[in-house]
Design a protein around this motif. Structure first.
Motif, short mmCIF file in Angstrom:
data_model
loop_
_atom_site.label_atom_id
_atom_site.label_comp_id
_atom_site.label_asym_id
_atom_site.label_seq_id
_atom_site.Cartn_x
_atom_site.Cartn_y
_atom_site.Cartn_z
N SER A 100 -0.21 40.07 30.49
CA SER A 100 0.92 39.87 31.39
C SER A 100 2.20 39.74 30.59
CB SER A 100 0.71 38.62 32.24
OG SER A 100 0.55 37.47 31.41
N VAL A 101 3.32 39.73 31.31
CA VAL A 101 4.63 39.62 30.67
C VAL A 101 5.40 38.48 31.32
CG1 VAL A 101 4.75 42.03 29.96
CG2 VAL A 101 5.60 41.38 32.22
N PRO A 102 6.23 37.77 30.53
CA PRO A 102 7.03 36.68 31.11
C PRO A 102 8.28 37.22 31.81
CG PRO A 102 7.43 36.83 28.75
CD PRO A 102 6.40 37.87 29.07
N VAL A 103 8.37 36.98 33.09
CA VAL A 103 9.52 37.38 33.89
C VAL A 103 9.91 36.20 34.77
CG1 VAL A 103 10.43 38.98 35.61
CG2 VAL A 103 8.79 39.80 33.90
N GLY A 104 11.17 35.78 34.67
CA GLY A 104 11.59 34.61 35.43
C GLY A 104 10.83 33.38 34.99
N ASP A 105 10.31 32.62 35.94
CA ASP A 105 9.55 31.41 35.62
C ASP A 105 8.04 31.65 35.58
OD1 ASP A 105 11.86 29.92 35.46
OD2 ASP A 105 11.81 29.35 37.59
N GLY A 106 7.61 32.91 35.71
CA GLY A 106 6.18 33.17 35.76
C GLY A 106 5.76 34.34 34.90
N TYR A 107 4.58 34.89 35.21
CA TYR A 107 3.99 35.97 34.43
C TYR A 107 3.47 37.05 35.38
CZ TYR A 107 4.23 32.58 30.68
OH TYR A 107 4.70 31.65 29.77
N THR A 108 3.71 38.31 35.01
CA THR A 108 3.28 39.44 35.82
C THR A 108 2.30 40.30 35.03
OG1 THR A 108 5.41 39.49 36.97
CG2 THR A 108 4.03 41.47 37.10
N ARG A 109 1.17 40.59 35.61
CA ARG A 109 0.14 41.38 34.92
C ARG A 109 0.60 42.81 34.69
NH1 ARG A 109 -6.33 42.51 36.06
NH2 ARG A 109 -6.09 44.78 36.04
N GLU A 285 13.87 42.45 33.21
CA GLU A 285 14.57 41.32 32.59
C GLU A 285 13.55 40.28 32.16
OE1 GLU A 285 17.75 40.95 31.81
OE2 GLU A 285 18.12 43.00 32.50
N PHE A 286 13.00 40.50 30.96
CA PHE A 286 11.98 39.59 30.45
C PHE A 286 12.59 38.25 30.05
CE2 PHE A 286 10.61 43.94 29.45
CZ PHE A 286 9.38 43.96 30.08
N THR A 287 11.81 37.20 30.18
CA THR A 287 12.26 35.88 29.76
C THR A 287 12.24 35.80 28.25
OG1 THR A 287 11.29 34.92 31.76
CG2 THR A 287 11.84 33.40 29.96
N PRO A 288 13.35 35.45 27.58
CA PRO A 288 13.34 35.31 26.12
C PRO A 288 12.30 34.29 25.68
CG PRO A 288 15.59 35.31 26.94
CD PRO A 288 14.70 35.21 28.14
N SER A 289 11.64 34.57 24.55
CA SER A 289 10.56 33.69 24.11
C SER A 289 11.03 32.28 23.81
CB SER A 289 9.87 34.29 22.88
OG SER A 289 10.78 34.49 21.82
N GLY A 290 12.29 32.13 23.37
CA GLY A 290 12.81 30.79 23.13
C GLY A 290 12.93 29.98 24.41
N VAL A 291 13.37 30.63 25.48
CA VAL A 291 13.46 29.96 26.78
C VAL A 291 12.07 29.60 27.28
CG1 VAL A 291 14.13 30.29 29.19
CG2 VAL A 291 15.61 31.15 27.35
N GLU A 292 11.14 30.53 27.12
CA GLU A 292 9.75 30.30 27.53
C GLU A 292 9.15 29.12 26.76
OE1 GLU A 292 5.67 33.01 27.76
OE2 GLU A 292 7.39 33.66 26.56
N GLU A 293 9.36 29.11 25.46
CA GLU A 293 8.81 28.04 24.63
C GLU A 293 9.42 26.68 24.98
OE1 GLU A 293 8.23 26.97 19.87
OE2 GLU A 293 8.78 29.01 20.52
N GLN A 294 10.74 26.67 25.23
CA GLN A 294 11.38 25.41 25.61
C GLN A 294 10.83 24.89 26.92
OE1 GLN A 294 13.77 23.59 23.73
NE2 GLN A 294 13.04 22.10 25.25
N ARG A 295 10.55 25.80 27.84
CA ARG A 295 9.97 25.39 29.12
C ARG A 295 8.60 24.75 28.93
NH1 ARG A 295 10.72 30.16 32.35
NH2 ARG A 295 8.64 30.86 31.73
N VAL A 296 7.80 25.32 28.03
CA VAL A 296 6.48 24.75 27.75
C VAL A 296 6.64 23.38 27.08
CG1 VAL A 296 4.39 25.02 26.37
CG2 VAL A 296 5.32 26.98 27.60
#
Length: 373
Positions: A100-109, A285-296
């Motif tokens: 899947s890919v990170p898009v917005g606040d979730g993941y799409t297969r 518009e993929f979620t940047p990995s830094g934003v994703e990591e901060q959310r986690v």
């Protein structure tokens, strides 16, 4: 897992820039974009180096990688990437084989595992670069029918910044296949660029190649860049996918060898079988990995009030400093005739345990970096 000489090709990259065409949906399969896989049964807790356990959300178990080139092989749409991005790694939970890919606040297969080679553990270790050099590192994702793909290579770094323009990929660089153990410098001095979801786009110089490796100097793979596309900025030819790095030396898995190995294609015929995606659809518009990591990280802190993560490198430096201070203290006492064998043995045992403990954490981080994850 979430734990821890630049080639002046700017003008050439601009010359290869392609204007995106409109498509019914944004491209979720896009060279240089992030993609993820999760365990089939994700752990809900994690043991820290200190021995204590913390609660973690399912997203903390994601394996971070970047997308390679997409294309069609004998009627099947696929995306090329690294083996260690699509297979379960030793010591980690079994993955699902869905991506899947990170898009917005979730993941799409985007698809499922199509094929991959087996990479033995010894070929992944930073202190065994010869094994890594000999070993192929490729995986192939079968793209879901409902997912749009694109031939435009581009990337955002972890902070969401971009460098350069989208580059249209034109085909596979079909090198002469080398014999096992053979090394060639027929590519020495040629340019190479990569797009990855951690460091974005960087460019450097090729320095040589072997059967399953194209080597570069200072291309700068970092964790999360694994599997991302490597291309020639002069013509958009796909050179390979990001595999690993040892210091400034980067290794890309040659893309032509992936097609030859996976589909039994003879040397020199790769572009007759693998057709790079023709669509130049705009990427999602993929979620940047830094934003994703901060959310986690924010979610981990919410689940564990008062928790602050320890950094293995910093703790290892502290342990080295403490051992050096004790060594000086005990040496001074010995000079004054106050040597105490029991005290020395206790100090040695304590510092050996601390250095081993935090050193193993540093080795794990180095391994992730060597794998470009």
């Amino acid at each position: 897992m979430r734990t821890p000489a630049f080639f002046a090709a700017g003008a050439l990259l601009l010359g290869l820039a392609a204007a995106p065409t409109q498509a019914a949906s944004p491209a979720l399969v896009a060279p240089g974009a992030p993609f993820r896989t999760f365990p089939a049964d994700p752990p809900t807790t994690r043991e820290l180096p200190t021995g204590e356990h913390i609660k973690i959300p399912p997203t903390a178990n994601a394996m971070d990688c970047s997308q390679g080139p997409a294309g069609t092989v004998r009627g099947t749409r696929v995306m090329l990437t690294a083996s260690h991005c699509v297979n379960t790694l030793p010591g980690f939970p079994e993955i699902t084989g869905e991506f899947s890919v990170p898009v917005g606040d979730g993941y799409t297969r985007i698809g499922t595992r199509e094929a991959s080679n087996h990479v033995p553990l010894e070929a992944m270790l930073i202190f065994n670069p010869l094994a890594a050099a000999r070993t192929a590192d490729w995986g192939i994702v079968r793209i879901d029918d409902t997912v749009t793909d694109t031939n435009l290579s581009h990337s955002h770094d972890a902070a969401g910044h971009t460098r350069g323009n989208p580059v249209k990929l034109t085909g596979i660089r079909d090198f002469r296949t080398l014999r096992p153990g053979e090394v060639s410098v027929d590519n020495f001095g040629q340019p190479i660029c990569k797009d990855g979801a951690t460091t974005g786009r960087t460019c450097a110089t090729q320095i040589g190649r072997s059967r399953n490796a194209v080597y570069s100097w200072n291309l700068g793979y970092k964790p999360g860049d694994s599997g991302g596309v490597n291309f020639d900025p002069r013509d958009g030819a796909v050179i390979g996918i990001s595999s690993m790095a040892v210091g400034p030396v980067g290794k890309a898995q040659p893309a032509d060898r992936i097609i030859e190995d996976a589909y039994g294609v003879p040397d020199g015929q790769v572009n007759e079988v693998f057709k790079v995606t023709e669509s130049s659809a705009p990427r999602a518009e993929f979620t940047p990995s830094g934003v994703e990591e901060q959310r986690v990280d924010d979610e981990i802190r919410r689940l564990n009030p008062g928790y602050e993560p320890l950094e293995p490198r910093a703790e290892f430096r502290k342990a080295v400093g403490a051992a050096q201070r004790d060594a000086r203290h005990l040496a001074d006492k010995a000079v004054r005739g106050q040597f105490n064998r029991t005290e020395v043995e206790q100090a040695v045992d304590h510092h050996t345990e601390e250095l081993t403990f935090w050193g193993s954490g540093v080795i794990a981080e180095n391994l992730n970096e060597a794998l470009g994850r």
